[in-house]
Design an enzyme around this catalytic site. Sequence first.
Site, PDB file in Angstrom:
ATOM      1  N   SER A 140       0.823  -1.205   0.000  1.00 53.36           N
ATOM      2  CA  SER A 140       0.000   0.000   0.000  1.00 53.36           C
ATOM      3  C   SER A 140       0.860   1.259   0.000  1.00 53.36           C
ATOM      4  O   SER A 140       1.584   1.511  -0.948  1.00 53.36           O
ATOM      5  CB  SER A 140      -0.965  -0.035   1.185  1.00 53.36           C
ATOM      6  OG  SER A 140      -1.895   1.015   1.115  1.00 53.36           O
ATOM      7  N   ASP A 295      -2.390   6.329  -4.082  1.00 48.84           N
ATOM      8  CA  ASP A 295      -1.239   5.634  -3.493  1.00 48.84           C
ATOM      9  C   ASP A 295      -0.805   4.485  -4.416  1.00 48.84           C
ATOM     10  O   ASP A 295      -1.463   4.194  -5.416  1.00 48.84           O
ATOM     11  CB  ASP A 295      -1.550   5.166  -2.077  1.00 48.84           C
ATOM     12  CG  ASP A 295      -2.597   4.072  -1.988  1.00 48.84           C
ATOM     13  OD1 ASP A 295      -3.342   3.882  -2.953  1.00 48.84           O
ATOM     14  OD2 ASP A 295      -2.674   3.405  -0.946  1.00 48.84           O
ATOM     15  N   ASP A 297      -0.930   1.252  -4.646  1.00 52.88           N
ATOM     16  CA  ASP A 297      -1.843   0.197  -5.085  1.00 52.88           C
ATOM     17  C   ASP A 297      -3.218   0.746  -5.442  1.00 52.88           C
ATOM     18  O   ASP A 297      -4.155  -0.006  -5.694  1.00 52.88           O
ATOM     19  CB  ASP A 297      -1.953  -0.923  -4.052  1.00 52.88           C
ATOM     20  CG  ASP A 297      -2.620  -0.486  -2.751  1.00 52.88           C
ATOM     21  OD1 ASP A 297      -2.414   0.670  -2.350  1.00 52.88           O
ATOM     22  OD2 ASP A 297      -3.327  -1.302  -2.143  1.00 52.88           O
ATOM     23  N   ASP A 299      -5.741   2.244  -3.969  1.00 46.53           N
ATOM     24  CA  ASP A 299      -6.997   2.055  -3.237  1.00 46.53           C
ATOM     25  C   ASP A 299      -7.336   3.279  -2.393  1.00 46.53           C
ATOM     26  O   ASP A 299      -8.421   3.366  -1.821  1.00 46.53           O
ATOM     27  CB  ASP A 299      -6.994   0.780  -2.391  1.00 46.53           C
ATOM     28  CG  ASP A 299      -5.938   0.776  -1.309  1.00 46.53           C
ATOM     29  OD1 ASP A 299      -5.091   1.706  -1.254  1.00 46.53           O
ATOM     30  OD2 ASP A 299      -5.918  -0.173  -0.500  1.00 46.53           O
TER      31      ASP A 299
END
Length: 568
Positions: A140, A295, A297, A299
């Site tokens: 993340s 960010d 990833d 999400d």
Amino acid sequence: MTEYERWLTQSLEDPDLTEELESIQGNPAEINDRFYRDLEFGTGGLRGVIGAGTNRINIYTVRKATQGLANYLNKQGAGASVAIAYDSRIKSDVFAKAAAEVLAANGIHAHIYRELMPTPALSYAVRYLTCNAGINITASHNPAKYNGYKAYGSDGCQVALEMADAILDEINRLDIFADVKHMDYQKAEEEGLVHTIPEEVTESFLRAVQKESVIDCQGTDLKVVYTPLNGAGRMCVTKILDRIGIQNVTIVKEQELPDGNFTTCPYPNPEIREALQKGLDLCETVKPDLLLATDPDCDRVGIAVREADSDNYKLLSGNEVGVLLLDFIAKNRIQQGNMPKNPIAIKTIVSTDLTDLVAKSYGITLISVLTGFKYIGDQIAILEAKGEENRYIFGFEESYGYLSGSYVRDKDAVNASMLICEMAVDYKRQGMTLVDAINALYDKHGYFLNALMNFAFEGEDGMIKMKSIMDTLRQNPPAAIAGFQVIGWSDYANSVRYDGDASSEIKLPKSNVLEYRLENGSKIIVRPSGTEPKIKIYLSGKGATKADSEAIIAQLQTAAPGILGIEG
């Protein structure tokens, strides 16, 4: 030391690991940090520093976790399949293939994306392909030295506690070298056990996102600067913005392409101003209405908004964006006549209490859940099981995670980027900025300001210290904080709420979280991070004016270290 020496004698497939192990010979502290424990598997999967050892992310810890998952799935029945995605982090593609090789060796079909994809696209693929589980290789928003392994259930939600415990039980039975099966990736493809996820799945995901569009933006003059922070968001975010009519988008060049070193944003977290700095610098030239930053990833998304009649850009918090989006969606759906009967919104317990007042003003039932978007996903699944998923209109957590539809079970920065742009267009047509909009909500409902403080505790000693702090707070709750009386507190680990001498049950899953409610309507929540070696303190200040709230937050920030017993 015994385990370290065993690793040294292995013929390791990754030469980086051998080099690292040899470099720490004779250094007990470095050896201990890598081998004093196994990297913990839980509802968040695995997350850790990339490197050699049982307390690191590497192909062997990834394989062992996947073998545990494979054993669990095979005990449920034959013919299982798993979807796999990965982001731009160092060795993410290597770890994704390593997981696929283990699954294939255990007779489980692995469906893997051919390119970097957002986390919500993995959640979508699990459901679209009717897989039994999902794996996403990502850490993340953590610094570049980290990577991680998120596990998902068949519902597209991160694994629940019961499933995580069952997988962990399987993992704990395994020797990291002797008990893990794997086969050559190419051979697995040839034998029909590894499959590339087709483009249609991505296209279907984007169609599902676009169905959540709230207003028509065609012909808009909204100007946007966007940065994917060298992560997985560029393709999906730019496509969805183009499709809804947001076409004046300038991408931050230094952060456009995948780069797991994150050289221009060492901590690629859109909550932090430094991560957005390159975007803010570009705003000085482009002068957009809005800066978006997803960010690695993709999400979560952070934003900065150009203030009216100014070249100044104000960063809005996750709480502010979440409340604004709830208000925007509710207001427009009511105007358009498509608000469902008995609508539901969901937030986490650490998110702003302003949400309660906004929801109430629209007749929306607001559900509060534990920290972690999987709990919001669980609530959507409960509604779906009753055939009532259309009642869900929005969910968010203060850490910049948002979702307006039931098509996935995780936060979605593709969906959120679309909604934020639509919201900016809507207010621009009214002659307002999003700064004006949040100030209008404060004027209407009162000033609820929030802040987050992080206290790091590295290594084995840090883990022990964190446990001691939480135990002490649980056994000796403070009577006052920053001069304000504590009028009630909640212990989510023991599912009990105290209000004076009265106690009641908390009907939520157990979690290591403590909440203290103060006499002035403010509150403090303390919890260890589930993914990093730190304790987080969430501060909520409620005042008659913005200045009052800011003063209360400042008092709470000053008092926070003392709550943890680390003053000075």
